[in-house]
Design a protein around this motif. Structure first.
Motif, PDB file in Angstrom:
ATOM      1  N   VAL A  40     -14.853   2.632  -4.207  1.00  0.00           N
ATOM      2  CA  VAL A  40     -14.063   2.402  -3.193  1.00  0.00           C
ATOM      3  C   VAL A  40     -12.898   1.278  -3.476  1.00  0.00           C
ATOM      4  O   VAL A  40     -11.874   1.211  -3.116  1.00  0.00           O
ATOM      5  N   PHE A  41     -13.135   0.181  -4.138  1.00  0.00           N
ATOM      6  CA  PHE A  41     -12.345  -1.109  -4.623  1.00  0.00           C
ATOM      7  C   PHE A  41     -11.161  -0.056  -5.402  1.00  0.00           C
ATOM      8  O   PHE A  41     -10.108  -0.442  -5.299  1.00  0.00           O
ATOM      9  N   PHE A  42     -11.670   0.815  -6.470  1.00  0.00           N
ATOM     10  CA  PHE A  42     -10.390   1.513  -7.367  1.00  0.00           C
ATOM     11  C   PHE A  42      -9.510   2.092  -6.295  1.00  0.00           C
ATOM     12  O   PHE A  42      -8.381   1.888  -6.546  1.00  0.00           O
ATOM     13  N   PHE A  43     -10.015   2.966  -5.606  1.00  0.00           N
ATOM     14  CA  PHE A  43      -9.012   3.840  -4.727  1.00  0.00           C
ATOM     15  C   PHE A  43      -8.262   3.027  -3.768  1.00  0.00           C
ATOM     16  O   PHE A  43      -7.295   3.211  -3.089  1.00  0.00           O
ATOM     17  N   ALA A  44      -8.853   1.890  -3.091  1.00  0.00           N
ATOM     18  CA  ALA A  44      -8.337   1.097  -2.102  1.00  0.00           C
ATOM     19  C   ALA A  44      -7.048   0.610  -2.397  1.00  0.00           C
ATOM     20  O   ALA A  44      -6.055   0.128  -1.860  1.00  0.00           O
ATOM     21  N   GLY A  45      -6.899   0.316  -3.969  1.00  0.00           N
ATOM     22  CA  GLY A  45      -5.678  -0.386  -4.274  1.00  0.00           C
ATOM     23  C   GLY A  45      -4.383   0.554  -4.801  1.00  0.00           C
ATOM     24  O   GLY A  45      -3.551   0.261  -5.373  1.00  0.00           O
ATOM     25  N   SER A  46      -4.669   2.003  -4.799  1.00  0.00           N
ATOM     26  CA  SER A  46      -3.919   3.057  -5.251  1.00  0.00           C
ATOM     27  C   SER A  46      -2.325   2.688  -4.935  1.00  0.00           C
ATOM     28  O   SER A  46      -1.438   2.900  -5.735  1.00  0.00           O
ATOM     29  N   LYS A  47      -1.952   2.054  -3.808  1.00  0.00           N
ATOM     30  CA  LYS A  47      -0.531   2.108  -3.464  1.00  0.00           C
ATOM     31  C   LYS A  47      -0.012   0.816  -4.236  1.00  0.00           C
ATOM     32  O   LYS A  47       1.393   0.978  -4.130  1.00  0.00           O
ATOM     33  N   PHE A  48      -0.706   0.076  -4.762  1.00  0.00           N
ATOM     34  CA  PHE A  48      -0.299  -0.948  -5.531  1.00  0.00           C
ATOM     35  C   PHE A  48      -0.097  -0.772  -7.070  1.00  0.00           C
ATOM     36  O   PHE A  48       0.384  -1.569  -7.697  1.00  0.00           O
ATOM     37  N   TYR A  49      -0.606   0.319  -7.479  1.00  0.00           N
ATOM     38  CA  TYR A  49      -0.800   0.480  -9.136  1.00  0.00           C
ATOM     39  C   TYR A  49       0.433   0.858  -9.597  1.00  0.00           C
ATOM     40  O   TYR A  49       1.382   1.508  -9.051  1.00  0.00           O
ATOM     41  N   ARG A  50       0.557   0.348 -10.957  1.00  0.00           N
ATOM     42  CA  ARG A  50       1.997   1.200 -11.544  1.00  0.00           C
ATOM     43  C   ARG A  50       1.108   2.160 -12.644  1.00  0.00           C
ATOM     44  O   ARG A  50       0.092   1.900 -13.453  1.00  0.00           O
ATOM     45  N   LEU A  51       1.484   3.299 -12.842  1.00  0.00           N
ATOM     46  CA  LEU A  51       1.032   4.276 -13.599  1.00  0.00           C
ATOM     47  C   LEU A  51       1.837   4.507 -14.753  1.00  0.00           C
ATOM     48  O   LEU A  51       3.104   4.950 -14.652  1.00  0.00           O
ATOM     49  N   GLN A  52       1.186   4.639 -15.930  1.00  0.00           N
ATOM     50  CA  GLN A  52       2.023   4.978 -17.191  1.00  0.00           C
ATOM     51  C   GLN A  52       2.159   6.618 -17.275  1.00  0.00           C
ATOM     52  O   GLN A  52       0.985   7.138 -17.120  1.00  0.00           O
ATOM     53  N   LYS A  53       3.204   7.009 -17.703  1.00  0.00           N
ATOM     54  CA  LYS A  53       3.060   8.646 -17.975  1.00  0.00           C
ATOM     55  C   LYS A  53       2.353   8.834 -19.109  1.00  0.00           C
ATOM     56  O   LYS A  53       2.701   8.199 -20.417  1.00  0.00           O
ATOM     57  N   PRO A  54       1.501   9.886 -19.174  1.00  0.00           N
ATOM     58  CA  PRO A  54       0.734  10.266 -20.352  1.00  0.00           C
ATOM     59  C   PRO A  54       1.997  10.881 -21.438  1.00  0.00           C
ATOM     60  O   PRO A  54       3.028  11.442 -20.929  1.00  0.00           O
ATOM     61  N   GLY A  55       1.846  10.411 -22.656  1.00  0.00           N
ATOM     62  CA  GLY A  55       2.777  11.032 -23.655  1.00  0.00           C
ATOM     63  C   GLY A  55       2.444  11.989 -24.559  1.00  0.00           C
ATOM     64  O   GLY A  55       3.123  12.289 -25.445  1.00  0.00           O
ATOM     65  N   GLY A  56       1.501  12.989 -24.242  1.00  0.00           N
ATOM     66  CA  GLY A  56       1.268  13.919 -24.986  1.00  0.00           C
ATOM     67  C   GLY A  56       0.393  13.742 -25.801  1.00  0.00           C
ATOM     68  O   GLY A  56      -0.014  12.281 -26.046  1.00  0.00           O
ATOM     69  N   SER A  57      -0.253  14.611 -26.778  1.00  0.00           N
ATOM     70  CA  SER A  57      -1.290  14.352 -27.664  1.00  0.00           C
ATOM     71  C   SER A  57      -1.059  13.516 -28.818  1.00  0.00           C
ATOM     72  O   SER A  57      -0.188  13.711 -29.588  1.00  0.00           O
ATOM     73  N   PRO A  58      -1.517  12.162 -28.927  1.00  0.00           N
ATOM     74  CA  PRO A  58      -0.998  11.538 -29.956  1.00  0.00           C
ATOM     75  C   PRO A  58      -1.712  11.812 -31.097  1.00  0.00           C
ATOM     76  O   PRO A  58      -1.258  11.733 -32.389  1.00  0.00           O
ATOM     77  N   LEU A  59      -2.871  12.500 -31.385  1.00  0.00           N
ATOM     78  CA  LEU A  59      -3.624  13.287 -32.590  1.00  0.00           C
ATOM     79  C   LEU A  59      -2.416  14.112 -33.189  1.00  0.00           C
ATOM     80  O   LEU A  59      -2.440  14.238 -34.230  1.00  0.00           O
ATOM     81  N   THR A  60      -1.896  15.042 -32.277  1.00  0.00           N
ATOM     82  CA  THR A  60      -0.923  15.847 -32.432  1.00  0.00           C
ATOM     83  C   THR A  60       0.111  15.118 -33.294  1.00  0.00           C
ATOM     84  O   THR A  60       0.750  15.838 -34.370  1.00  0.00           O
ATOM     85  N   ARG A  61       0.688  14.282 -32.625  1.00  0.00           N
ATOM     86  CA  ARG A  61       1.872  13.393 -33.324  1.00  0.00           C
ATOM     87  C   ARG A  61       1.611  13.146 -34.774  1.00  0.00           C
ATOM     88  O   ARG A  61       2.343  12.895 -35.660  1.00  0.00           O
ATOM     89  N   MET A  62       0.357  12.457 -34.879  1.00  0.00           N
ATOM     90  CA  MET A  62      -0.038  11.708 -36.206  1.00  0.00           C
ATOM     91  C   MET A  62      -0.577  12.951 -37.030  1.00  0.00           C
ATOM     92  O   MET A  62       0.083  12.594 -38.247  1.00  0.00           O
ATOM     93  N   LEU A  63      -0.857  13.983 -36.679  1.00  0.00           N
ATOM     94  CA  LEU A  63      -1.082  15.156 -37.672  1.00  0.00           C
ATOM     95  C   LEU A  63       0.237  15.684 -38.055  1.00  0.00           C
ATOM     96  O   LEU A  63       0.484  16.198 -39.319  1.00  0.00           O
ATOM     97  N   GLN A  64       1.315  15.663 -37.194  1.00  0.00           N
ATOM     98  CA  GLN A  64       2.766  16.187 -37.861  1.00  0.00           C
ATOM     99  C   GLN A  64       3.188  15.149 -38.873  1.00  0.00           C
ATOM    100  O   GLN A  64       3.989  15.793 -39.635  1.00  0.00           O
TER     101      GLN A  64
END
Length: 572
Positions: A228-252
């Motif tokens: 309940v606490f977590f979802f109650a603060g949703s409108k205040f949150y800043r969300l980082q965009k996922p950057g794709g698979s870091p494992l793939t980038r490292m393997l490359q």
């Protein structure tokens, strides 16, 4: 709107609000968002510790397990709880982002908590008890462990994301907000221990005196409150965009480097391939400056005649940017520091196992009528953290800053090192107590007594030292792994820091198993005997103190050569 006005209104670290629009500085993030995150963490940790703090006694008394078996079962399970964050972190960084990963895994978490509560309260699923003796069937044991490992999986999506998600609420490109981030990690660990304090006192007492159904049911309700606490603060949150698979980038990077193993790296680093825009080509990440270590991987960023520019852009398996190469380097640089956290985590894990078994043999009475459960002594670890966290933030940092000139008082590595030293004193304290306890047993011939008339509160110093060490080392690790992680790998690196606890538990299990097998051979009682009065638990504590000292020396050598990361530009 001018660029300067844009900077004043919107964050420059690439974060979005819950509606996927650029995050407004005045309406999102900072402490207005963190109060919900801290409330979530407090309740979730109350639920976790309310179930785990006394777990060794539950397995020993309710599931009829022997000392070593119960201890190893707890450390194996606890280790898994700190290994599964690698799964949640990968999903968060690559696909869902931290907010939606937490929201998804919480369902698994609550399912496990509910099943564990049912297994401890519903007739037929609970073990059959006669007086103090209980007998669990194979199916009852199976249900209990299914519930425990569902919890372990569920916590894997929450542990690595909540601390990083809280830190995401502060814009690294804003100096004022960046300064508050260090305080966030201190208060984050503070609220963890508020939850742990309630768990180790009130909930453990309920479990031992009222019943396990209520004792496990309350933590389940607490987990519901966390949601309940977590979802109650949703409108205040800043969300980082996922950057794709870091494992793939490292393997490359690894593949491209191996393909160009015969290519010479130019001395002029400006000749290495990099995206020419101000932003990194990796979503949600700033550019990383080139470092002059691990130069083999720089070969992946060397442009050769065969690297047709059009083909290179379509095949990152042949040519990688400097930032992509530096991501891999950053992770590799973290690994030696990570490894030194394993022994410390092994020391920390003793609070839930060997410390409890030691306390079981001592006088647990407070006055004539009240008896404190031995697992509740971890309350003093919690009180120690609650004391030292604000003292560190408000007194030690300003005082140290006068002499070091560092904005945080100590560097992150210095902070971790201080905690490693304090952990040695924790094991020495536990060893001295065990020597005194065994001397008392020998002097008064109390070998066959279940408890001896020596107050359990002699254990307080060892718990106090562990709590103090946590404030320096664990909080330092949280901040260090978040700060030194590439922007698009922060969940993964936070999970990496948590896996030290997993491997610490596994190391403890290995040591206990090895020592038991070796020292019990030939019919001897062993160091960790079924009846501790016949054993030598002090030898085990001396072993851990010695390992901790050697670990600190290795840490000093590694820290001396560590290179901190440097970023440029802003996130896409």
């Amino acid at each position: 709107m001018t660029m300067e006005e844009d900077k004043d209104i919107y964050t420059q670290d690439g974060t979005l609000d819950i509606h996927k629009k650029p995050a407004n500085k005045n309406k999102t993030g900072t402490w207005k968002a963190c109060r919900f995150i801290l409330g979530t963490e407090c309740c979730e940790r109350l639920a976790y510790y309310g179930m785990s703090t006394n777990l060794v006694n539950y397995l020993e008394k309710q599931m009829n397990m022997e000392n070593v078996t119960a201890s190893n079962s707890v450390t194996n399970w606890s280790g898994t709880c700190y290994a599964t964050p690698l799964i949640g972190a990968f999903i968060a960084d690559a696909y869902l982002g931290r907010y939606w990963t937490i929201a998804s895994f919480v369902v698994i978490y609550i399912s496990g908590m509910t099943l564990l509560t049912i297994s401890a309260s519903v007739p037929g699923l609970t073990p059959t008890c006669s007086g103090d003796s209980c007998h669990a069937t194979a199916s009852q044991t199976a249900v209990t462990f299914i519930a425990l490992y569902l919890i372990a999986l569920g916590t894997g999506g929450i542990k690595p994301c909540v601390s990083s998600f809280g830190a995401d609420q502060f814009d690294d490109t804003d100096e004022k907000e960046k300064e508050s981030k260090s305080s966030f990690f201190n208060w984050f660990y503070f609220v963890i221990n508020v939850g742990a304090m309630i768990a180790s006192s009130v909930l453990v007492w309920i479990q031992m005196n009222v019943g396990w159904g209520w004792g496990l049911g309350v933590p389940t309700v607490a987990m519901g409150v966390a949601v309940v606490f977590f979802f109650a603060g949703s409108k205040f949150y800043r969300l980082q965009k996922p950057g794709g698979s870091p494992l793939t980038r490292m393997l490359q990077v690894i593949v491209a480097s191996c393909r160009k193993s015969n290519v010479k790296v130019p001395e002029d680093e400006s000749l290495l391939y990099e995206n020419q825009d101000a932003e990194s080509s990796i979503i949600g990440s700033r550019k990383l400056e080139h470092t002059k270590i691990l130069t083999f991987f720089d070969k992946a960023a060397v442009e050769t005649e065969s690297d047709n520019k059009g083909a290179a852009k379509s095949s990152l398996w042949k040519l990688c940017t400097v930032t992509q190469v530096e991501e891999l380097k950053a992770l590799i640089r973290l690994l030696p520091i990570w490894a030194t956290g394993i022994v410390f985590a092994s020391v920390y894990s003793q609070m839930g196992t060997v410390f409890v078994l030691q306390g079981n043999t001592m006088d647990q009475h407070m006055g004539p009528n009240f008896k404190i459960p031995s697992a509740s002594l971890s309350l003093f670890d919690t009180l120690s953290v609650l004391f030292w966290a604000p003292v560190y933030d408000k007194l030690i940092v300003p005082f140290a800053r006068k002499y070091t000139g560092h904005e945080r008082g100590f560097t992150q590595l210095q902070r971790i090192g201080i905690g490693l030293v304090i952990s040695i004193f924790a094991m020495v304290s536990a060893g001295i107590l065990e020597v005194a306890r065994l001397n008392y047993v020998q002097t008064h011939n109390l070998y066959n007594e279940e408890t001896i008339p020596m107050t359990i509160f002699w254990q307080v110093p060892q718990y106090f030292f562990v709590g103090c060490a946590e404030v320096f080392t664990f909080v330092g690790q949280l901040e260090f792994f978040y700060d030194q992680a590439p922007d698009a790998m922060r969940s993964l690196c936070s999970a990496l820091s948590l896996t030290t606890v997993a491997f610490g538990n596994y190391l403890s299990t290995f040591l206990v198993t090895l020592i038991t097998n070796v020292t019990r051979s030939g019919g001897r009682p062993g160091w960790i005997a079924k009846n501790l009065n016949n054993g030598h638990l002090d030898y085990f504590f001396w072993l851990l103190a010695g390992l901790s000292f050697l670990n600190f020396l290795v840490f000093l050598w590694i820290a001396k050569w560590y290179t901190y990361k440097k970023t440029t530009g802003h996130a896409l």
